[in-house]
Design a protein around this motif. Structure first.
Motif, PDB file in Angstrom:
ATOM      1  N   ALA A  11      21.542 -15.368  23.458  1.00 50.65           N
ATOM      2  CA  ALA A  11      21.597 -13.918  23.225  1.00 50.65           C
ATOM      3  C   ALA A  11      21.217 -13.658  21.782  1.00 50.65           C
ATOM      4  O   ALA A  11      21.718 -14.328  20.866  1.00 50.65           O
ATOM      5  CB  ALA A  11      22.988 -13.366  23.517  1.00 50.65           C
ATOM      6  N   TYR A  12      20.322 -12.702  21.586  1.00 47.05           N
ATOM      7  CA  TYR A  12      19.847 -12.355  20.250  1.00 47.05           C
ATOM      8  C   TYR A  12      20.558 -11.088  19.786  1.00 47.05           C
ATOM      9  O   TYR A  12      20.528 -10.064  20.464  1.00 47.05           O
ATOM     10  CB  TYR A  12      18.337 -12.135  20.271  1.00 47.05           C
ATOM     11  CG  TYR A  12      17.739 -11.779  18.920  1.00 47.05           C
ATOM     12  CD1 TYR A  12      17.463 -12.763  17.986  1.00 47.05           C
ATOM     13  CD2 TYR A  12      17.448 -10.454  18.607  1.00 47.05           C
ATOM     14  CE1 TYR A  12      16.917 -12.432  16.749  1.00 47.05           C
ATOM     15  CE2 TYR A  12      16.901 -10.119  17.377  1.00 47.05           C
ATOM     16  CZ  TYR A  12      16.636 -11.109  16.451  1.00 47.05           C
ATOM     17  OH  TYR A  12      16.097 -10.789  15.236  1.00 47.05           O
ATOM     18  N   LEU A  13      21.221 -11.166  18.637  1.00 45.41           N
ATOM     19  CA  LEU A  13      21.931 -10.023  18.075  1.00 45.41           C
ATOM     20  C   LEU A  13      21.080  -9.431  16.961  1.00 45.41           C
ATOM     21  O   LEU A  13      20.981  -9.982  15.859  1.00 45.41           O
ATOM     22  CB  LEU A  13      23.305 -10.440  17.576  1.00 45.41           C
ATOM     23  CG  LEU A  13      24.275 -10.722  18.748  1.00 45.41           C
ATOM     24  CD1 LEU A  13      24.273 -12.196  19.121  1.00 45.41           C
ATOM     25  CD2 LEU A  13      25.673 -10.255  18.427  1.00 45.41           C
ATOM     26  N   ALA A  14      20.432  -8.318  17.277  1.00 43.04           N
ATOM     27  CA  ALA A  14      19.397  -7.759  16.415  1.00 43.04           C
ATOM     28  C   ALA A  14      19.935  -7.320  15.054  1.00 43.04           C
ATOM     29  O   ALA A  14      19.252  -7.463  14.037  1.00 43.04           O
ATOM     30  CB  ALA A  14      18.723  -6.587  17.121  1.00 43.04           C
ATOM     31  N   ALA A  15      21.146  -6.769  15.021  1.00 44.34           N
ATOM     32  CA  ALA A  15      21.674  -6.257  13.757  1.00 44.34           C
ATOM     33  C   ALA A  15      21.844  -7.361  12.719  1.00 44.34           C
ATOM     34  O   ALA A  15      21.641  -7.144  11.520  1.00 44.34           O
ATOM     35  CB  ALA A  15      23.006  -5.545  13.989  1.00 44.34           C
ATOM     36  N   GLY A  16      22.213  -8.546  13.181  1.00 48.76           N
ATOM     37  CA  GLY A  16      22.397  -9.664  12.260  1.00 48.76           C
ATOM     38  C   GLY A  16      21.227 -10.610  12.207  1.00 48.76           C
ATOM     39  O   GLY A  16      21.233 -11.554  11.420  1.00 48.76           O
ATOM     40  N   ARG A  17      20.224 -10.385  13.088  1.00 51.06           N
ATOM     41  CA  ARG A  17      19.054 -11.249  13.180  1.00 51.06           C
ATOM     42  C   ARG A  17      19.459 -12.710  13.352  1.00 51.06           C
ATOM     43  O   ARG A  17      19.051 -13.594  12.600  1.00 51.06           O
ATOM     44  CB  ARG A  17      18.117 -11.051  11.984  1.00 51.06           C
ATOM     45  CG  ARG A  17      17.497  -9.661  11.939  1.00 51.06           C
ATOM     46  CD  ARG A  17      16.424  -9.511  10.900  1.00 51.06           C
ATOM     47  NE  ARG A  17      15.267 -10.349  11.193  1.00 51.06           N
ATOM     48  CZ  ARG A  17      14.120 -10.300  10.521  1.00 51.06           C
ATOM     49  NH1 ARG A  17      13.986  -9.441   9.504  1.00 51.06           N
ATOM     50  NH2 ARG A  17      13.114 -11.087  10.822  1.00 51.06           N
ATOM     51  N   TYR A  18      20.289 -12.941  14.358  1.00 52.66           N
ATOM     52  CA  TYR A  18      20.664 -14.308  14.686  1.00 52.66           C
ATOM     53  C   TYR A  18      20.775 -14.475  16.202  1.00 52.66           C
ATOM     54  O   TYR A  18      20.894 -13.511  16.948  1.00 52.66           O
ATOM     55  CB  TYR A  18      21.954 -14.724  13.987  1.00 52.66           C
ATOM     56  CG  TYR A  18      23.206 -13.966  14.363  1.00 52.66           C
ATOM     57  CD1 TYR A  18      24.009 -14.383  15.433  1.00 52.66           C
ATOM     58  CD2 TYR A  18      23.629 -12.862  13.625  1.00 52.66           C
ATOM     59  CE1 TYR A  18      25.176 -13.705  15.758  1.00 52.66           C
ATOM     60  CE2 TYR A  18      24.783 -12.184  13.945  1.00 52.66           C
ATOM     61  CZ  TYR A  18      25.551 -12.615  15.012  1.00 52.66           C
ATOM     62  OH  TYR A  18      26.703 -11.934  15.342  1.00 52.66           O
ATOM     63  N   LEU A  19      20.686 -15.725  16.619  1.00 50.97           N
ATOM     64  CA  LEU A  19      20.762 -16.119  18.021  1.00 50.97           C
ATOM     65  C   LEU A  19      22.041 -16.906  18.241  1.00 50.97           C
ATOM     66  O   LEU A  19      22.419 -17.737  17.410  1.00 50.97           O
ATOM     67  CB  LEU A  19      19.551 -16.993  18.371  1.00 50.97           C
ATOM     68  CG  LEU A  19      19.481 -17.525  19.808  1.00 50.97           C
ATOM     69  CD1 LEU A  19      18.923 -16.457  20.739  1.00 50.97           C
ATOM     70  CD2 LEU A  19      18.608 -18.791  19.862  1.00 50.97           C
ATOM     71  N   VAL A  20      22.711 -16.650  19.353  1.00 53.29           N
ATOM     72  CA  VAL A  20      23.826 -17.497  19.759  1.00 53.29           C
ATOM     73  C   VAL A  20      23.497 -18.113  21.109  1.00 53.29           C
ATOM     74  O   VAL A  20      22.703 -17.562  21.878  1.00 53.29           O
ATOM     75  CB  VAL A  20      25.160 -16.731  19.837  1.00 53.29           C
ATOM     76  CG1 VAL A  20      25.551 -16.182  18.487  1.00 53.29           C
ATOM     77  CG2 VAL A  20      25.106 -15.622  20.881  1.00 53.29           C
ATOM     78  N   TRP A  21      24.087 -19.247  21.382  1.00 52.06           N
ATOM     79  CA  TRP A  21      23.933 -19.891  22.689  1.00 52.06           C
ATOM     80  C   TRP A  21      25.131 -20.801  22.956  1.00 52.06           C
ATOM     81  O   TRP A  21      25.880 -21.152  22.049  1.00 52.06           O
ATOM     82  CB  TRP A  21      22.629 -20.692  22.767  1.00 52.06           C
ATOM     83  CG  TRP A  21      22.574 -21.917  21.901  1.00 52.06           C
ATOM     84  CD1 TRP A  21      22.930 -23.186  22.223  1.00 52.06           C
ATOM     85  CD2 TRP A  21      22.138 -21.966  20.526  1.00 52.06           C
ATOM     86  NE1 TRP A  21      22.749 -24.030  21.156  1.00 52.06           N
ATOM     87  CE2 TRP A  21      22.253 -23.317  20.112  1.00 52.06           C
ATOM     88  CE3 TRP A  21      21.642 -21.013  19.628  1.00 52.06           C
ATOM     89  CZ2 TRP A  21      21.909 -23.724  18.832  1.00 52.06           C
ATOM     90  CZ3 TRP A  21      21.306 -21.418  18.345  1.00 52.06           C
ATOM     91  CH2 TRP A  21      21.439 -22.758  17.944  1.00 52.06           C
ATOM     92  N   LEU A  65      26.031  -1.232  22.435  1.00 53.74           N
ATOM     93  CA  LEU A  65      26.667  -1.043  21.126  1.00 53.74           C
ATOM     94  C   LEU A  65      26.576  -2.291  20.259  1.00 53.74           C
ATOM     95  O   LEU A  65      27.189  -2.343  19.192  1.00 53.74           O
ATOM     96  CB  LEU A  65      28.133  -0.636  21.309  1.00 53.74           C
ATOM     97  CG  LEU A  65      28.371   0.697  22.029  1.00 53.74           C
ATOM     98  CD1 LEU A  65      29.867   0.962  22.171  1.00 53.74           C
ATOM     99  CD2 LEU A  65      27.695   1.849  21.280  1.00 53.74           C
ATOM    100  N   GLY A  66      25.815  -3.283  20.719  1.00 56.05           N
ATOM    101  CA  GLY A  66      25.637  -4.496  19.939  1.00 56.05           C
ATOM    102  C   GLY A  66      26.758  -5.504  20.071  1.00 56.05           C
ATOM    103  O   GLY A  66      26.819  -6.468  19.303  1.00 56.05           O
ATOM    104  N   ARG A  67      27.631  -5.326  21.065  1.00 47.39           N
ATOM    105  CA  ARG A  67      28.742  -6.260  21.268  1.00 47.39           C
ATOM    106  C   ARG A  67      28.313  -7.395  22.190  1.00 47.39           C
ATOM    107  O   ARG A  67      27.554  -7.186  23.137  1.00 47.39           O
ATOM    108  CB  ARG A  67      29.949  -5.527  21.858  1.00 47.39           C
ATOM    109  CG  ARG A  67      30.495  -4.447  20.948  1.00 47.39           C
ATOM    110  CD  ARG A  67      31.558  -3.607  21.634  1.00 47.39           C
ATOM    111  NE  ARG A  67      31.030  -2.862  22.776  1.00 47.39           N
ATOM    112  CZ  ARG A  67      31.732  -1.969  23.480  1.00 47.39           C
ATOM    113  NH1 ARG A  67      33.000  -1.727  23.154  1.00 47.39           N
ATOM    114  NH2 ARG A  67      31.178  -1.335  24.493  1.00 47.39           N
TER     115      ARG A  67
END
Length: 303
Positions: A37-47, A83-85
């Motif tokens: 999942a890419y979190l645009a506000a922080g410009r990072y990817l989690v997996w 909401l970016g959650r």
């Protein structure tokens, strides 16, 4: 046409890729990577690295990789809501949860009709804020990706959580429902079935269900495409309705009419993928033990 990184089955695929742009390896060291999942506000990817019971994080600004959370209840699929959650499927918790903006966690659903879910697997958020997820049995089949436990539900199904928290079952005709994604107009929901893992005669496929009842339920499903290499696990849809799906030999790209346009070839089995980057034109790929990324000439659809 074929090459080191691509296999072109249809001329339309040539317009969706950059032939001179191959996949990058961002990280290695997992056991079974999943749930990007890419979190645009922080410009990072989690997996997720499910057997290692951890969530990892890659920083787009400097390439650094760190552990986001460990232990993490054997997370599998993730998505990001309007909401970016971060929304998460927990194998060990047998629930769907949400990370709030203050860092706390809310359990959105952990049972249906008084019985615990099997092991929520993948999840998507619709534009109305409802959360749709699949519930196969992989997290309770053994202690490798969760906790071995008896099944309490009467099968492996898919569910919807409405914005008020009410839960309904929306699919009950699949062997092992897995990845899922809406078409860009949300007229249909695609769901992959990885039932071959438990039913050897079952052909891996993606099924298509019409969205009905004002967006709250699904009509009768139909087989849409079949997998010629491995199984379809997680997948995503771009803004033009093309499906980019995981498979045993990389990523298979299908047109909205079901035509296999081509493949991005990789040397590991792909479990899942997502679009990300500032332009949503980069595919982040969970390839068994590693995370790969490749730029494409398409943008990921958003609710």
């Amino acid at each position: 046409m074929s090459g080191k990184d691509y296999e072109i089955r249809d001329d339309r695929f040539a317009g969706l890729i950059h032939k001179n742009a191959g996949p990058d390896t961002l990280w290695t060291g997992g056991r079974w990577t999943e749930g990007p999942a890419y979190l645009a506000a922080g410009r990072y990817l989690v997996w997720s690295d499910i057997p290692n019971n951890r969530i990892m994080r890659w920083d787009e600004m400097n390439g650094a990789v760190a552990t986001f959370e460990q232990p993490c209840c054997n997370h599998n699929g993730h998505c990001v809501d309007g909401l970016g959650r971060l929304i998460a499927c927990e194998h060990q918790g047998r629930c769907v949860s949400r990370y709030e903006v203050d860092g706390s966690k809310t359990i959105l659903a952990d049972s249906f009709n008084g019985k615990r879910f099997n092991s929520p697997n993948d999840v998507v958020v619709k534009s109305d804020g409802s959360v749709w997820f699949t519930d196969p049995s992989y997290g309770i089949d053994s202690d490798y990706e969760g906790d071995a436990a008896p099944m309490e539900q009467d099968g492996r199904h898919a569910y919807r959580i409405d914005p008020g928290g009410n839960i309904s079952r929306v699919i009950d005709d699949m062997k092992q429902p897995n990845g899922l994604a809406f078409t860009p107009d949300e007229a249909f929901l695609y769901v992959s079935d990885t039932g071959r893992s438990h039913f050897p005669d079952h052909t891996p496929r993606i099924r298509r269900y019409p969205v009905e009842a004002g967006g709250t339920a699904l009509g009768a499903g139909e087989d849409f495409v079949f997998c010629e290499q491995g199984v379809f696990d997680g997948f995503r849809v771009d803004t033009n309705g093309n499906i980019w799906s995981s498979a045993g030999d990389g990523i298979h790209c299908f047109a909205p009419d079901g035509t296999l346009l081509g493949k991005i070839l990789l040397d590991e089995v792909v479990a899942n993928l997502c679009f990300g980057g500032p332009k949503r034109n980069r595919l982040f790929i969970c390839a068994t033990t590693s995370i790969r990324a490749i730029y494409v000439r398409a943008r990921g659809a958003v609710p």
